[in-house]
Scaffold this active site. Structure first.
Site, short mmCIF file in Angstrom:
data_model
loop_
_atom_site.label_atom_id
_atom_site.label_comp_id
_atom_site.label_asym_id
_atom_site.label_seq_id
_atom_site.Cartn_x
_atom_site.Cartn_y
_atom_site.Cartn_z
N CYS A 1 58.68 9.12 -9.11
CA CYS A 1 57.32 8.72 -9.49
C CYS A 1 57.33 7.35 -10.14
O CYS A 1 58.29 6.96 -10.79
CB CYS A 1 56.74 9.72 -10.47
SG CYS A 1 56.81 11.41 -9.90
N LYS B 1 75.84 7.87 3.59
CA LYS B 1 74.93 6.84 4.08
C LYS B 1 74.29 7.29 5.38
O LYS B 1 73.09 7.19 5.55
CB LYS B 1 75.72 5.54 4.30
CG LYS B 1 75.06 4.26 4.00
CD LYS B 1 74.51 4.06 2.60
CE LYS B 1 75.05 4.89 1.53
NZ LYS B 1 74.58 4.93 0.24
N ARG C 1 60.95 3.44 -4.81
CA ARG C 1 61.49 4.56 -5.58
C ARG C 1 61.30 5.89 -4.84
O ARG C 1 61.94 6.88 -5.21
CB ARG C 1 60.79 4.64 -6.94
CG ARG C 1 61.05 3.43 -7.81
CD ARG C 1 60.09 3.39 -8.98
NE ARG C 1 60.28 4.52 -9.87
CZ ARG C 1 60.94 4.45 -11.03
NH1 ARG C 1 61.47 3.31 -11.41
NH2 ARG C 1 61.05 5.50 -11.80
N ASN D 1 55.30 10.68 -15.40
CA ASN D 1 56.61 10.83 -14.74
C ASN D 1 57.42 11.82 -15.57
O ASN D 1 57.34 11.80 -16.81
CB ASN D 1 57.39 9.51 -14.74
CG ASN D 1 56.80 8.49 -13.78
OD1 ASN D 1 55.86 8.79 -13.04
ND2 ASN D 1 57.35 7.29 -13.80
N GLY D 2 58.22 12.63 -14.92
CA GLY D 2 59.06 13.58 -15.66
C GLY D 2 58.62 15.01 -15.37
O GLY D 2 57.87 15.27 -14.42
N LYS E 1 64.52 6.76 -5.04
CA LYS E 1 65.53 5.78 -5.40
C LYS E 1 66.10 6.07 -6.78
O LYS E 1 67.30 6.00 -7.00
CB LYS E 1 64.89 4.38 -5.39
CG LYS E 1 65.84 3.26 -5.75
CD LYS E 1 66.91 3.09 -4.69
CE LYS E 1 67.91 2.01 -4.99
NZ LYS E 1 69.10 2.12 -4.15
N TRP F 1 56.16 11.74 -6.63
CA TRP F 1 57.21 12.38 -5.83
C TRP F 1 57.16 13.85 -6.24
O TRP F 1 57.48 14.19 -7.38
CB TRP F 1 58.55 11.76 -6.19
CG TRP F 1 59.69 12.17 -5.30
CD1 TRP F 1 59.96 11.71 -4.04
CD2 TRP F 1 60.73 13.10 -5.62
NE1 TRP F 1 61.11 12.29 -3.57
CE2 TRP F 1 61.60 13.15 -4.51
CE3 TRP F 1 61.01 13.90 -6.73
CZ2 TRP F 1 62.73 13.97 -4.48
CZ3 TRP F 1 62.14 14.71 -6.70
CH2 TRP F 1 62.98 14.74 -5.57
N GLU G 1 71.73 10.30 4.90
CA GLU G 1 70.45 10.07 4.21
C GLU G 1 69.48 9.22 5.01
O GLU G 1 68.28 9.39 4.86
CB GLU G 1 70.65 9.54 2.79
CG GLU G 1 71.16 8.14 2.65
CD GLU G 1 71.29 7.71 1.18
OE1 GLU G 1 72.22 6.96 0.88
OE2 GLU G 1 70.45 8.11 0.35
N GLU H 1 81.50 8.35 1.35
CA GLU H 1 80.37 7.43 1.21
C GLU H 1 79.75 7.13 2.58
O GLU H 1 78.52 7.08 2.72
CB GLU H 1 80.83 6.14 0.50
CG GLU H 1 79.84 4.99 0.50
CD GLU H 1 78.47 5.30 -0.12
OE1 GLU H 1 78.32 6.33 -0.79
OE2 GLU H 1 77.54 4.51 0.11
N HIS I 1 92.78 22.27 8.23
CA HIS I 1 92.60 23.43 7.35
C HIS I 1 91.20 24.02 7.47
O HIS I 1 90.77 24.79 6.62
CB HIS I 1 92.90 23.04 5.90
CG HIS I 1 94.30 22.52 5.72
ND1 HIS I 1 95.41 23.33 5.85
CD2 HIS I 1 94.77 21.27 5.49
CE1 HIS I 1 96.50 22.59 5.67
NE2 HIS I 1 96.13 21.34 5.45
#
Ligand code: M6R
Length: 606
Positions: free
Chosen positions: A2, A486, A27, A99-100, A601, A75, A489, A482, A505
């Site tokens: 948010c 990438k 964000r 926000n929160g 973000k 969000w 997402e 990594e 394995h």
């Protein structure tokens, strides 16, 4: 996540709010809204499910000259993305953006029977709670303050009222807020990028602080209402850093600018001639550096993988120190021994990640020294650590982190070198790795100049798959993790990274025509063993894309051979090739590259 913007001045607020919200789009959000007031308390409210551009269209058709307002990008946490759940929320005469998370919203809601709730949000509960204190004798400031005393959770809020239409009340606990100071106007935001181009003077609110913002003045208080002195700081307002500069996506721009951003990380810190590193800002004495027995690195997502990759180099540089790397969301809940003389590296691009911040506070309370490896200047983590290395990669707008990773790994290596120099360990390795750090920006530049078209061609071949396996050994293992993150997402391909030796394995059972495999093969780094692992995949009909710096004979469906002078830092370089690969797959799949679905973000909730 948010975003919040607030404005009070003489200009039409709606345009300033919407422009500010656009700068916070990166964000991640799913709905947006603004409310504006005039000096007599006349109100205009616009809310949309979807993009801020829709708000822009709406306000273009309105002749709204109101000069006070608050805006929000949401969000979803409580309740689906919808106009009803979008902020601002109204209760009586007040409007609130938040926000929160209000953790005790259910209990509070049960006590607020007088309010007719129209949304599923915890924010509307807070609005109703503030309103319940807002009687004739109580000011908006006090109503907010009294309400916040009953709240369990995190908040960054902005509140306006039609009864007191010449002020914005704001407060913070666990969710960042910054107040930009102008000339007879002030602007509030949850992220400094919303202030770019408007002002370069700002006050960062600390946790447990509130502010009363008028056109002429900003007054800071604690949650008990006692006034405190806010520190005015100069902020970087480089607008170019938050524009695409001709690139199709921020992600591509951020990948391509890595030679410069990495140079900014290294500048003034490494001396390529003397093969030394000097870091200011660590706040650790030579004695402290010599006494370190244990390094713990914490971060989330890409920051965690940066820590994991750096840990291989730190282990070489500091053979007498134990190195541990932990996902921040797990660290706090797992009982673990923090040896005496521990130093914690707190790695975060945004400097606001809730899990990482909570970890930092926990580690500090346990007496260890904390060093931030942070990109966002002035962020909460950067302000709370004992010392730090800003990575100076510049604003990273795309949700997928690229340039921050490269700079974080390099910054941690510099810290390792600086400790090794003080402790007089691994002298040969120090010399070699500093020499490689010095040429790394140029090596990345060469890769980007020479191989992007080839990588794009290969990516187009693999865009049709729904599953991918990334594998590598030693330093190529965290790089595989990594690379897979990438890809997943931004392409939504189900991609997972493995230590190449682990395939037999279990994961080898997956290999069939639904999958492709990305294998990183590094010269001088268990190359032959990785080639054997690659053969095991080939033998089972794998569709392998091999990335290598070796001239050795390698069999794979596609091969990218990168010529480089690097020997030790090759994984950082080849990770850039992985970034380009993931980018072109996401483009081929026509995804929202910069703002992938469901992601944010800056993840300011746990
Ligand atoms: O801002 P931070 O570095 O603390 O963020 C940590 C993660 O949320 C972040 O790296 C995330 O995994 C990225 N989207 C990965 O590209």
């Amino acid at each position: 996540m948010c975003g919040i913007v607030g404005y009070i001045g003489k200009k039409p607020a709606n345009k300033i709010l919407v422009d500010g919200l656009k700068r916070l789009e990166y964000r991640g959000y799913d709905s947006a809204g603004i409310v504006t007031l005039d000096e007599n308390g006349e109100v205009k409210i616009n809310k949309v499910k979807g993009k801020v551009a829709q708000l822009d269209d709406e306000i273009a058709e309105q002749a709204d000259k109101n000069s006070i307002g608050i805006g929000h990008t949401r969000w979803a946490t409580h309740g689906e993305p919808s106009v009803a759940n979008a902020h601002p929320h109204k209760a009586g005469e007040i409007f609130l953006v938040h926000n929160g998370i209000i953790e005790n919203y259910k209990e509070l809601k049960a006590e607020l029977a007088d309010h007719k709730f129209v949304s599923d949000t915890d924010t509307e509960v807070l609005a109703a709670l503030i309103n319940s204190f807002y009687d004739e004798k109580t000011s908006l400031f006090d109503a907010v303050r009294l309400a916040l005393k009953k709240v369990v959770g995190t908040f960054g809020i902005a509140v306006v009222s039609t009864r007191e239409p010449n002020e914005i009340i704001t407060a913070r606990l666990g969710s960042p807020l910054i107040i930009g100071l102008g000339d007879n106007e002030n602007i509030l935001a949850s992220d400094a990028s919303a202030l770019f181009g408007l002002t370069d003077k700002a006050i960062y609110l600390n946790d447990g602080e509130m502010a009363k913002i008028t056109r002429e003045d900003v007054k800071i208080y604690d949650l008990n209402g006692s006034e405190i002195v806010g520190k005015i700081e100069k902020i970087d307002t480089n607008l170019a850093a938050i524009q695409k500069n001709g690139y199709a996506h921020f992600l591509l721009k951020e990948i391509m600018e890595q030679p410069e951003t990495l140079n900014a990380t290294l500048r003034g810190r490494i001396d390529a001639m003397k093969k030394t590193v000097k870091l200011g800002g660590l706040n650790l004495s030579e004695k402290d550096l010599k006494n370190v027995q244990h390094v713990v690195i914490v971060g989330c997502g890409t920051a965690y993988y940066a820590g994991l990759l750096a840990s291989y180099y730190l282990a070489e540089l500091l053979p007498d120190v134990t190195i541990e790397v932990v996902v921040a969301s797990e660290f706090r809940y797992k009982k673990s021994f923090l040896p005496k003389n521990s130093v914690a590296l707190i790695v975060s691009q945004s400097g606001e990640t809730a899990d990482t911040l909570a970890c930092l506070r926990e580690i500090k309370s346990r007496g260890a020294k904390t060093i931030g490896v942070v990109n966002a200047v002035g962020s909460t983590i950067a302000r709370e650590v004992d010392g730090g290395i800003y990575v100076h990669a510049g604003p990273e707008i795309s949700v997928a982190s690229t340039k921050a990773f490269t700079s974080q790994v390099s910054a941690m290596i510099m810290l390792g070198v600086s400790m090794a120099q003080t402790r007089e360990t691994a002298e040969d390795f120090v010399e070699k790795i500093v020499a490689e750090l010095a040429i790394l920006p140029d090596e990345i530049k060469k890769l980007l100049n020479k191989y992007v078209a080839e990588i794009e061609k290969i990516a187009t071949k693999y865009a049709k798959y729904e599953h991918a396996i990334y594998m590598g050994r030693d330093t190529a293992f965290p790089t595989a993790l990594e690379g897979a993150l990438k890809l997943k997402e931004i392409s939504y391909i189900d991609a997972n990274g493995y230590a190449a030796g682990e395939l037999k394995h279990g994961p080898l059972a997956l290999v069939d025509d639904r999958f492709f495999e990305v294998v990183m093969l590094l010269e001088g780094n268990l190359l032959d063993k990785t080639i054997s692992n690659l053969s095991e995949v080939n033998a089972r009909g794998g569709h392998v894309f091999a990335i290598t710096n070796s001239d050795k004979e390698i069999t794979a469906e596609s091969i990218l051979r990168v010529k480089t002078d690097l020997k030790i830092l090759t994984p950082i370089l080849l990770n850039v090739a992985q970034q380009v690969f993931a980018y072109y797959i996401a483009v081929a799949r026509e995804n929202d590259v910069d703002q992938p679905r469901n992601l944010a973000k800056s993840v300011t909730v746990e």
